[in-house]
Design a protein around this motif. Structure first.
Motif, PDB file in Angstrom:
ATOM      1  N   ILE A  91       0.860  -1.176   0.000  1.00 58.60           N
ATOM      2  CA  ILE A  91       0.000   0.000   0.000  1.00 58.60           C
ATOM      3  C   ILE A  91       0.902   1.233   0.000  1.00 58.60           C
ATOM      4  O   ILE A  91       1.711   1.427   0.916  1.00 58.60           O
ATOM      5  N   THR A  92       0.784   2.071  -1.011  1.00 54.38           N
ATOM      6  CA  THR A  92       1.611   3.269  -1.110  1.00 54.38           C
ATOM      7  C   THR A  92       1.007   4.392  -0.266  1.00 54.38           C
ATOM      8  O   THR A  92      -0.208   4.639  -0.326  1.00 54.38           O
ATOM      9  N   GLY A  93       1.842   5.058   0.522  1.00 56.80           N
ATOM     10  CA  GLY A  93       1.390   6.172   1.361  1.00 56.80           C
ATOM     11  C   GLY A  93       2.147   6.197   2.680  1.00 56.80           C
ATOM     12  O   GLY A  93       2.844   5.237   3.045  1.00 56.80           O
ATOM     13  N   GLN A  94       2.023   7.302   3.404  1.00 56.69           N
ATOM     14  CA  GLN A  94       2.678   7.392   4.702  1.00 56.69           C
ATOM     15  C   GLN A  94       2.101   6.333   5.628  1.00 56.69           C
ATOM     16  O   GLN A  94       0.874   6.222   5.760  1.00 56.69           O
ATOM     17  N   PRO A  95       2.947   5.519   6.257  1.00 57.31           N
ATOM     18  CA  PRO A  95       2.477   4.409   7.087  1.00 57.31           C
ATOM     19  C   PRO A  95       1.417   4.801   8.110  1.00 57.31           C
ATOM     20  O   PRO A  95       0.426   4.089   8.277  1.00 57.31           O
ATOM     21  N   GLU A  96       1.627   5.914   8.783  1.00 56.82           N
ATOM     22  CA  GLU A  96       0.673   6.300   9.818  1.00 56.82           C
ATOM     23  C   GLU A  96      -0.698   6.678   9.238  1.00 56.82           C
ATOM     24  O   GLU A  96      -1.726   6.587   9.910  1.00 56.82           O
ATOM     25  N   ARG A  97      -0.719   7.055   7.963  1.00 61.48           N
ATOM     26  CA  ARG A  97      -1.974   7.447   7.341  1.00 61.48           C
ATOM     27  C   ARG A  97      -2.732   6.248   6.752  1.00 61.48           C
ATOM     28  O   ARG A  97      -3.960   6.230   6.762  1.00 61.48           O
ATOM     29  N   VAL A  98      -2.021   5.253   6.238  1.00 62.64           N
ATOM     30  CA  VAL A  98      -2.683   4.126   5.555  1.00 62.64           C
ATOM     31  C   VAL A  98      -2.696   2.842   6.377  1.00 62.64           C
ATOM     32  O   VAL A  98      -3.270   1.846   5.952  1.00 62.64           O
ATOM     33  N   ARG A  99      -2.094   2.896   7.584  1.00 60.18           N
ATOM     34  CA  ARG A  99      -1.931   1.668   8.363  1.00 60.18           C
ATOM     35  C   ARG A  99      -3.258   0.974   8.657  1.00 60.18           C
ATOM     36  O   ARG A  99      -3.422  -0.227   8.450  1.00 60.18           O
ATOM     37  N   GLN A 100      -4.233   1.721   9.152  1.00 63.34           N
ATOM     38  CA  GLN A 100      -5.513   1.110   9.518  1.00 63.34           C
ATOM     39  C   GLN A 100      -6.261   0.596   8.290  1.00 63.34           C
ATOM     40  O   GLN A 100      -6.792  -0.515   8.288  1.00 63.34           O
ATOM     41  N   SER A 101      -6.280   1.389   7.242  1.00 60.21           N
ATOM     42  CA  SER A 101      -6.968   0.958   6.019  1.00 60.21           C
ATOM     43  C   SER A 101      -6.262  -0.236   5.381  1.00 60.21           C
ATOM     44  O   SER A 101      -6.909  -1.106   4.785  1.00 60.21           O
ATOM     45  N   ALA A 102      -4.941  -0.273   5.502  1.00 59.68           N
ATOM     46  CA  ALA A 102      -4.173  -1.369   4.919  1.00 59.68           C
ATOM     47  C   ALA A 102      -4.568  -2.714   5.522  1.00 59.68           C
ATOM     48  O   ALA A 102      -4.612  -3.734   4.838  1.00 59.68           O
ATOM     49  N   ARG A 103      -4.865  -2.698   6.813  1.00 59.89           N
ATOM     50  CA  ARG A 103      -5.277  -3.944   7.469  1.00 59.89           C
ATOM     51  C   ARG A 103      -6.611  -4.440   6.900  1.00 59.89           C
ATOM     52  O   ARG A 103      -6.823  -5.642   6.717  1.00 59.89           O
ATOM     53  N   LEU A 104      -7.523  -3.496   6.641  1.00 62.42           N
ATOM     54  CA  LEU A 104      -8.805  -3.875   6.056  1.00 62.42           C
ATOM     55  C   LEU A 104      -8.616  -4.447   4.649  1.00 62.42           C
ATOM     56  O   LEU A 104      -9.257  -5.419   4.265  1.00 62.42           O
ATOM     57  N   VAL A 105      -7.698  -3.802   3.897  1.00 61.35           N
ATOM     58  CA  VAL A 105      -7.411  -4.288   2.551  1.00 61.35           C
ATOM     59  C   VAL A 105      -6.815  -5.692   2.610  1.00 61.35           C
ATOM     60  O   VAL A 105      -7.147  -6.563   1.803  1.00 61.35           O
ATOM     61  N   LYS A 106      -5.950  -5.923   3.570  1.00 62.61           N
ATOM     62  CA  LYS A 106      -5.326  -7.245   3.728  1.00 62.61           C
ATOM     63  C   LYS A 106      -6.388  -8.312   4.016  1.00 62.61           C
ATOM     64  O   LYS A 106      -6.372  -9.403   3.420  1.00 62.61           O
ATOM     65  N   VAL A 107      -7.323  -8.005   4.921  1.00 53.47           N
ATOM     66  CA  VAL A 107      -8.387  -8.957   5.243  1.00 53.47           C
ATOM     67  C   VAL A 107      -9.215  -9.271   3.999  1.00 53.47           C
ATOM     68  O   VAL A 107      -9.502 -10.431   3.687  1.00 53.47           O
ATOM     69  N   ALA A 108      -9.598  -8.224   3.254  1.00 49.81           N
ATOM     70  CA  ALA A 108     -10.388  -8.423   2.041  1.00 49.81           C
ATOM     71  C   ALA A 108      -9.613  -9.216   1.001  1.00 49.81           C
ATOM     72  O   ALA A 108     -10.165 -10.103   0.340  1.00 49.81           O
ATOM     73  N   ALA A 109      -8.322  -8.912   0.855  1.00 51.62           N
ATOM     74  CA  ALA A 109      -7.495  -9.606  -0.127  1.00 51.62           C
ATOM     75  C   ALA A 109      -7.345 -11.083   0.222  1.00 51.62           C
ATOM     76  O   ALA A 109      -7.440 -11.955  -0.654  1.00 51.62           O
ATOM     77  N   GLU A 110      -7.131 -11.373   1.488  1.00 56.98           N
ATOM     78  CA  GLU A 110      -6.965 -12.771   1.895  1.00 56.98           C
ATOM     79  C   GLU A 110      -8.272 -13.552   1.756  1.00 56.98           C
ATOM     80  O   GLU A 110      -8.245 -14.751   1.460  1.00 56.98           O
ATOM     81  N   MET A 111      -9.399 -12.881   1.943  1.00 53.64           N
ATOM     82  CA  MET A 111     -10.676 -13.554   1.709  1.00 53.64           C
ATOM     83  C   MET A 111     -10.824 -13.938   0.243  1.00 53.64           C
ATOM     84  O   MET A 111     -11.291 -15.037  -0.082  1.00 53.64           O
ATOM     85  N   LEU A 112     -10.402 -13.046  -0.652  1.00 54.13           N
ATOM     86  CA  LEU A 112     -10.450 -13.352  -2.079  1.00 54.13           C
ATOM     87  C   LEU A 112      -9.510 -14.506  -2.425  1.00 54.13           C
ATOM     88  O   LEU A 112      -9.850 -15.385  -3.227  1.00 54.13           O
ATOM     89  N   VAL A 113      -8.318 -14.499  -1.824  1.00 55.45           N
ATOM     90  CA  VAL A 113      -7.342 -15.567  -2.074  1.00 55.45           C
ATOM     91  C   VAL A 113      -7.880 -16.906  -1.584  1.00 55.45           C
ATOM     92  O   VAL A 113      -7.789 -17.926  -2.268  1.00 55.45           O
ATOM     93  N   GLU A 114      -8.460 -16.913  -0.379  1.00 54.12           N
ATOM     94  CA  GLU A 114      -8.993 -18.164   0.178  1.00 54.12           C
ATOM     95  C   GLU A 114     -10.171 -18.677  -0.641  1.00 54.12           C
ATOM     96  O   GLU A 114     -10.323 -19.886  -0.845  1.00 54.12           O
ATOM     97  N   GLN A 115     -11.008 -17.741  -1.110  1.00 54.79           N
ATOM     98  CA  GLN A 115     -12.128 -18.146  -1.948  1.00 54.79           C
ATOM     99  C   GLN A 115     -11.645 -18.763  -3.250  1.00 54.79           C
ATOM    100  O   GLN A 115     -12.158 -19.799  -3.697  1.00 54.79           O
ATOM    101  N   ALA A 116     -10.657 -18.127  -3.877  1.00 52.05           N
ATOM    102  CA  ALA A 116     -10.098 -18.657  -5.120  1.00 52.05           C
ATOM    103  C   ALA A 116      -9.444 -20.017  -4.883  1.00 52.05           C
ATOM    104  O   ALA A 116      -9.562 -20.933  -5.712  1.00 52.05           O
ATOM    105  N   ASP A 117      -8.774 -20.158  -3.740  1.00 53.27           N
ATOM    106  CA  ASP A 117      -8.133 -21.436  -3.418  1.00 53.27           C
ATOM    107  C   ASP A 117      -9.178 -22.533  -3.225  1.00 53.27           C
ATOM    108  O   ASP A 117      -9.005 -23.659  -3.715  1.00 53.27           O
ATOM    109  N   MET A 118     -10.276 -22.198  -2.549  1.00 58.18           N
ATOM    110  CA  MET A 118     -11.334 -23.175  -2.334  1.00 58.18           C
ATOM    111  C   MET A 118     -11.975 -23.607  -3.654  1.00 58.18           C
ATOM    112  O   MET A 118     -12.187 -24.793  -3.898  1.00 58.18           O
ATOM    113  N   LEU A 119     -12.239 -22.625  -4.530  1.00 55.58           N
ATOM    114  CA  LEU A 119     -12.822 -22.945  -5.830  1.00 55.58           C
ATOM    115  C   LEU A 119     -11.877 -23.801  -6.661  1.00 55.58           C
ATOM    116  O   LEU A 119     -12.309 -24.720  -7.357  1.00 55.58           O
TER     117      LEU A 119
END
Length: 424
Positions: A91-119
């Motif tokens: 995630i590009t940006g100052q760490p203190e500014r994107v840190r919280q949103s980055a975690r949400l993006v990570k959760v969403a991304a891993e859900m997509l990865v797990e779904q693709a893996d299951m399929l």
């Protein structure tokens, strides 16, 4: 699980709305495989490489940028699936500014990865299962291979099954494909324990479990032993001295272990056709084959279902369901049709055709067969005198050299009639 460029791009497309920043997705080597900045595709991301090496997230601030080639401030988070690291989310940006949103993006991304893996796993299991079914019905597996592969897939090959062939007759290839997909979904229900395989563009094979138990008792595990599966066939290429054995009941209801089982099978087929009509699929033919004892003989049940469908369409084109029980004799005769034996049996019927312009002789022969050789009942059914009947039968004898007065002669003429129907 290997993170593909297609999946990586999906991650970016579906998570960009969470925060206003550029997102990069790197594979397990640290190479950028998807990015909001197309110029960076295919390049090595030093921050991702270091995060992978450390096995933890990595934040890069303004003071750290100089230490990484082409780096920008941001956060690099490991993407995991089934406990394994499959890539890195940047995630590009100052760490203190994107840190919280980055975690949400990570959760969403891993859900997509797990779904693709299951399929992917489900698709692999489906293809593996279909491969097993095709190898089984084509008799390509040695007994040990059959048992081992079935055990890995959780399939009990000791369960007696009968082959059911379903043919869809659609003029439009597009509509046929749609209906075939619907049909596969309706048939492949776990509670019915059907084994389903697409065998052609318009035919589906269903290996239906029978309600009757197999002749020999199952083992405590529910699986057959290697000896039971082979029934005398120790390895591929060695023929067994024991002939294939149909299900033991020799009376009505061969395919389903008795008349009660046959009636139950007919109800199931009728229920299936009713469900198909409810989905707008009404141009279907169903053929139920012959059941055999040994798992290694399942291909014979499939072969019988194919012959039942072929013979059924020839004899009764107006019907939509065909059963081996109803057509067993013409099915058993069908292999003779193209050989010299079939030609020999048909030749007598051809001679009658050539010398029977009004069709009376063939009508008489069919009536005699229908009344099992009883002259009185045959004459009454035709509304003719017995002397007239005798004259016609003598005429058949003169034309063919085969006497319908004799049991063997009548049988030979009957077989010729059956094969003549097959001949069209």
């Amino acid at each position: 699980m290997i993170l593909s460029a297609e999946l990586a791009q999906q991650i970016i497309d579906k998570t960009q709305d969470i925060l206003d920043a550029n997102i990069n997705v790197m594979d397990a080597r640290g190479v950028i495989i998807a990015s909001g900045d197309a110029a960076r595709l295919g390049t090595l991301h030093d921050g991702a490489v270091l995060a992978l090496k450390r096995g933890n997230a990595l934040e890069i601030g303004d003071a750290d940028v100089a230490a990484f080639k082409g780096a920008r401030p941001g956060i690099n988070l490991l993407l995991e699936c089934a406990g394994k690291t499959v890539g890195v989310l940047g995630i590009t940006g100052q760490p203190e500014r994107v840190r919280q949103s980055a975690r949400l993006v990570k959760v969403a991304a891993e859900m997509l990865v797990e779904q693709a893996d299951m399929l992917a796993r489900l698709e692999w299991a489906k293809r593996h299962r279909e491969g097993f079914i095709l190898s089984w019905i084509n008799n390509e597996l040695a007994p040990d291979q059959l048992l081992d592969w079935a055990e890995r897939l959780g399939i009990d090959v000791r369960v007696p099954r009968v082959a059911v062939l379903i043919e869809l007759d659609r003029a439009s290839p597009t509509s046929r494909l749609t209906d075939m997909q619907r049909l596969m979904e309706l048939l492949a229900t776990p509670q019915r324990d059907n084994l389903v395989s697409l065998v052609s563009s318009h035919r589906i094979l269903v290996l239906k479990p029978l309600s009757s138990k197999p002749v020999s008792d199952r083992s405590s595990t529910g699986q057959c032993s290697r000896g039971e599966c082979s029934r005398g066939e120790s390895s591929r290429g060695e023929s067994s001295t024991e002939q294939p054995r149909p299900m033991m009941n020799r009376g009505r209801g061969r395919a389903s272990g008795g008349a009660e089982g046959m009636a139950d099978e007919q109800r199931r087929i009728n229920d299936l056709l009713e469900r198909l009509r409810g989905h707008g699929i009404d141009d279907v033919r169903v053929a139920v084959g012959r059941a055999f004892d040994a798992p290694k003989d399942l291909h014979l049940s499939v072969e019988s279902a194919q012959q039942v469908l072929q013979v059924g369409k020839q004899h009764y084109p107006q019907r939509t369901t065909y059963y081996y029980d109803d057509l067993h004799l013409p099915v058993l005769l069908s292999p003779l049709a193209d050989g010299w034996q079939g030609h020999e049996l048909r030749s007598a019927i051809d001679l009658i055709h050539q010398n029977d312009s009004g069709g009376r002789l063939l009508k008489t022969l069919n009536s005699l067969i229908k009344h099992q050789g009883n002259l009185s009942r045959c004459a009454d059914a035709l509304h003719i005198h017995r002397n007239t009947l005798r004259y016609r039968l003598d005429r058949i004898h003169d034309i063919t050299g085969i006497s319908p007065h004799r049991f063997t002669g009548l049988v030979e003429l009957y077989l010729g009639l059956q094969l003549s129907i097959d001949d069209g």
